[in-house]
Design a protein around this motif. Sequence first.
Motif, PDB file in Angstrom:
ATOM      1  N   ALA A  32     -13.618   8.958  -0.180  1.00  0.00           N
ATOM      2  CA  ALA A  32     -12.403   8.719  -1.316  1.00  0.00           C
ATOM      3  C   ALA A  32     -11.349   8.739  -0.280  1.00  0.00           C
ATOM      4  N   ILE A  33     -10.202   7.487  -1.050  1.00  0.00           N
ATOM      5  CA  ILE A  33      -9.530   7.568   0.061  1.00  0.00           C
ATOM      6  C   ILE A  33      -7.815   8.096  -0.483  1.00  0.00           C
ATOM      7  N   MET A  34      -7.392   8.322  -0.855  1.00  0.00           N
ATOM      8  CA  MET A  34      -6.547   9.052  -2.353  1.00  0.00           C
ATOM      9  C   MET A  34      -4.877   8.766  -1.614  1.00  0.00           C
ATOM     10  N   ILE A  35      -4.048   7.397  -1.775  1.00  0.00           N
ATOM     11  CA  ILE A  35      -3.616   7.011  -1.358  1.00  0.00           C
ATOM     12  C   ILE A  35      -2.027   7.547  -2.521  1.00  0.00           C
ATOM     13  N   GLU A  36      -1.045   7.726  -1.684  1.00  0.00           N
ATOM     14  CA  GLU A  36      -0.276   8.198  -2.504  1.00  0.00           C
ATOM     15  C   GLU A  36       1.704   7.353  -2.349  1.00  0.00           C
ATOM     16  N   PRO A  37       2.065   6.447  -2.344  1.00  0.00           N
ATOM     17  CA  PRO A  37       2.863   5.752  -1.578  1.00  0.00           C
ATOM     18  C   PRO A  37       4.242   6.944  -1.881  1.00  0.00           C
ATOM     19  N   THR A  38       4.565   7.645  -2.717  1.00  0.00           N
ATOM     20  CA  THR A  38       5.786   7.995  -3.287  1.00  0.00           C
ATOM     21  C   THR A  38       6.646   7.170  -4.101  1.00  0.00           C
ATOM     22  N   GLU A  39       7.755   7.554  -4.450  1.00  0.00           N
ATOM     23  CA  GLU A  39       8.837   7.208  -4.789  1.00  0.00           C
ATOM     24  C   GLU A  39      10.015   5.927  -4.247  1.00  0.00           C
ATOM     25  N   THR A  40      10.361   6.569  -2.904  1.00  0.00           N
ATOM     26  CA  THR A  40      10.783   6.257  -1.812  1.00  0.00           C
ATOM     27  C   THR A  40      10.340   5.358  -0.928  1.00  0.00           C
ATOM     28  N   GLU A  41       9.737   4.490  -0.576  1.00  0.00           N
ATOM     29  CA  GLU A  41       9.334   4.024  -0.334  1.00  0.00           C
ATOM     30  C   GLU A  41       9.105   2.106  -0.201  1.00  0.00           C
ATOM     31  N   SER A  42       9.699   1.535   0.588  1.00  0.00           N
ATOM     32  CA  SER A  42       9.744   0.092   0.174  1.00  0.00           C
ATOM     33  C   SER A  42       9.019  -0.970   0.695  1.00  0.00           C
ATOM     34  N   LYS A  43       9.594  -1.988  -0.588  1.00  0.00           N
ATOM     35  CA  LYS A  43       8.363  -2.875  -0.152  1.00  0.00           C
ATOM     36  C   LYS A  43       7.807  -3.506   1.264  1.00  0.00           C
ATOM     37  N   GLU A  44       8.670  -3.440   1.391  1.00  0.00           N
ATOM     38  CA  GLU A  44       8.430  -3.769   3.435  1.00  0.00           C
ATOM     39  C   GLU A  44       7.231  -2.935   3.258  1.00  0.00           C
ATOM     40  N   THR A  45       7.578  -1.467   3.812  1.00  0.00           N
ATOM     41  CA  THR A  45       6.797  -0.589   4.300  1.00  0.00           C
ATOM     42  C   THR A  45       5.262  -0.340   3.611  1.00  0.00           C
ATOM     43  N   LEU A  46       5.455  -0.683   2.138  1.00  0.00           N
ATOM     44  CA  LEU A  46       4.572  -0.388   1.303  1.00  0.00           C
ATOM     45  C   LEU A  46       3.556  -1.981   1.823  1.00  0.00           C
ATOM     46  N   ASP A  47       4.116  -3.348   1.906  1.00  0.00           N
ATOM     47  CA  ASP A  47       2.958  -4.406   2.634  1.00  0.00           C
ATOM     48  C   ASP A  47       2.441  -3.981   3.925  1.00  0.00           C
ATOM     49  N   ASN A  48       3.147  -3.585   4.351  1.00  0.00           N
ATOM     50  CA  ASN A  48       2.966  -3.707   5.738  1.00  0.00           C
ATOM     51  C   ASN A  48       1.607  -2.411   5.990  1.00  0.00           C
ATOM     52  N   PHE A  49       1.626  -1.931   4.829  1.00  0.00           N
ATOM     53  CA  PHE A  49       0.564  -0.399   4.902  1.00  0.00           C
ATOM     54  C   PHE A  49      -0.721  -1.144   4.292  1.00  0.00           C
ATOM     55  N   ILE A  50      -0.687  -2.145   3.383  1.00  0.00           N
ATOM     56  CA  ILE A  50      -1.179  -3.108   2.586  1.00  0.00           C
ATOM     57  C   ILE A  50      -2.051  -3.922   4.131  1.00  0.00           C
ATOM     58  N   LYS A  51      -1.261  -4.535   4.328  1.00  0.00           N
ATOM     59  CA  LYS A  51      -2.278  -4.928   5.681  1.00  0.00           C
ATOM     60  C   LYS A  51      -2.880  -4.921   6.503  1.00  0.00           C
ATOM     61  N   VAL A  52      -2.446  -3.558   6.852  1.00  0.00           N
ATOM     62  CA  VAL A  52      -3.288  -2.603   8.176  1.00  0.00           C
ATOM     63  C   VAL A  52      -3.989  -2.236   6.825  1.00  0.00           C
ATOM     64  N   MET A  53      -4.342  -1.709   6.067  1.00  0.00           N
ATOM     65  CA  MET A  53      -5.825  -1.822   4.890  1.00  0.00           C
ATOM     66  C   MET A  53      -6.609  -2.499   4.873  1.00  0.00           C
ATOM     67  N   LYS A  54      -6.171  -3.743   5.297  1.00  0.00           N
ATOM     68  CA  LYS A  54      -6.881  -5.437   4.801  1.00  0.00           C
ATOM     69  C   LYS A  54      -7.318  -5.316   6.632  1.00  0.00           C
ATOM     70  N   GLU A  55      -7.045  -5.046   7.399  1.00  0.00           N
ATOM     71  CA  GLU A  55      -7.522  -5.248   8.694  1.00  0.00           C
ATOM     72  C   GLU A  55      -8.926  -4.492   9.258  1.00  0.00           C
ATOM     73  N   ALA A  56      -8.510  -3.640   7.895  1.00  0.00           N
ATOM     74  CA  ALA A  56      -9.176  -2.482   8.943  1.00  0.00           C
ATOM     75  C   ALA A  56     -10.561  -2.415   7.325  1.00  0.00           C
ATOM     76  N   ALA A  57     -10.316  -3.300   6.634  1.00  0.00           N
ATOM     77  CA  ALA A  57     -11.544  -3.741   5.291  1.00  0.00           C
ATOM     78  C   ALA A  57     -12.552  -4.769   6.322  1.00  0.00           C
ATOM     79  N   ALA A  58     -11.447  -5.795   7.030  1.00  0.00           N
ATOM     80  CA  ALA A  58     -12.003  -7.294   7.791  1.00  0.00           C
ATOM     81  C   ALA A  58     -13.068  -6.226   8.794  1.00  0.00           C
ATOM     82  N   PHE A  59     -12.445  -5.915  10.085  1.00  0.00           N
ATOM     83  CA  PHE A  59     -13.090  -4.997  10.841  1.00  0.00           C
ATOM     84  C   PHE A  59     -14.312  -4.611  10.397  1.00  0.00           C
ATOM     85  N   ALA A  60     -14.814  -3.668   9.448  1.00  0.00           N
ATOM     86  CA  ALA A  60     -15.979  -3.362   9.229  1.00  0.00           C
ATOM     87  C   ALA A  60     -16.563  -3.788   8.775  1.00  0.00           C
TER      88      ALA A  60
END
Length: 483
Positions: free
Chosen positions: A420-448
């Motif tokens: 399990a990977i349980m993600i709670e971004p919370t109410e106060t994060e900006s779209k830029e922060t979320l986009d960076n997180f999504i980018k890094v998660m996609k990198e991890a998926a590609a490395f896998a």
Amino acid sequence: MQLIFEKSKPGRRAVKLPRLDVPIKTGLAAKYLRRKEADLPQASELDIVRHFTNLSRMNFSVDTNFYPLGSCTMKYNPKFTEKIARMEGFSDIHPLIWQLEAGEKFAQGALEVVYQLERLLSEITGMSAFTTQPLAGAHGELTGVMLIAAYHKAKGNRRKYVIVPDSSHGTNPASAAIAGYEVVVIPSDKNGFMDLEIFKSKLNPDVAAVMLTCPNTLGIFESQIGQICEAAHKVDALVYYDGANLNAILGKARPGDFGFDVVHLNLHKSFGTPHGGGGPGSGPVGVSKKLDEFLPVPRLIKDADGTIKPEFNRPKSIGRIAPFYGNFGVMLRAYAYILFLGKSGLIEVAEAAVLNANYCRVKLKEYFDLPYDRVCMHECVFSATRQKLNGVSALDIAKYLIEKRIHPPTIYFPLIVPEAIMIEPTETESKETLDNFIKVMKEAAAFAISDPQRLKDAPQNTQVSRLDEAKAVRDLDLRWHPL
Ligand SMILES: *Cc1c(COP(=O)(O)O)cnc(C)c1O
């Protein structure tokens, strides 16, 4: 004795402490007095400032980086609530003054905050009354289950079991067991809800209560709640609401309106107090009318002339469950937070929390398995089963996130989701922060796929790489190691 800081002079690296050759009158017996100078490390002010600043930089904190740790996450910790909690009029009160007669005169402001907060929380959750005494979520759960036990005892009901779904937070079954009940675990169905048929088959007049988390730890709103409450009440079993993560439904829905009898909240998650490292916390408990008389003493009551006083004379009360009146500083922050946001602000919290979680869910679902693929509430739970086929675990992905300066989501929980990977971004994060997180998660998926070893070797840029985590917890190394 002077502080070493004050004696430090520019250009001098270390300063000796003043010698203790002049006896100091302490009133202590001679055998307790030090005979030799203490062997303290000698350091200049600058060395000490650098030492602690560098230590703080090794720390990961919500003030420096994104922290999407699902369920138990650091949610919004505004700085203005810190300021309010430190106001002298509040922070300098003696913790016992409110129990004395002097409290009637000198602690009215503080008592008013607690009194009003209990009413605001009742209004927000739709409950009849609240106690702010419990010192953590788990402590609130125990208090809640003790209230349920007191209710059954008063009615002459003999009850043995507490029902929890298998997606529940571990503190739920633990609290029920500590309060003396046997725990019955109900599996989740394919939608991520508690299996209604199995639940009904286990429900009988031996059941004291059902403990539910809603939205549950899969981030899913239990839409069968009405039916569950109704069925439970038919056999006079009470229904407990774990509201640790109330930010998901703040201002939108109220557990009291669903039919819940007991609710606990985590002020240190959803109401403006930072948490982590074990405290301080506050897990207030709200009850429906039928449980009011069992609430812990003292209760705060308001006289006809408006004076607030503690009331101890409540014969059916479960008694005292915390020293003083709980964690007052956390209550202050929550009170300020609620007043600052107002009703429309609280609604916005829920909307932003849900929007952010669904944004991450939709953007990442192509890259990771999503066992319960439906609109989620404040968090979404992925599974790294696909990556596991290439030998990459949820843990490896978490370690890669650390390397990229993102706090890992909660992993391996809830227990019913493998990897399990349980993600709670919370109410106060900006779209830029979320986009960076999504980018890094996609990198991890590609490395896998392309280079699994790269993830196994992460993190590469931290003070320590991989620890034996079980050993690190059990065998703490707290010795001084010069940098
Ligand atoms: C955090 C949490 C708890 C326990 O709260 P503590 O303050 O850590 O004791 C209980 N239930 C849920 C769903 C939680 O997220």
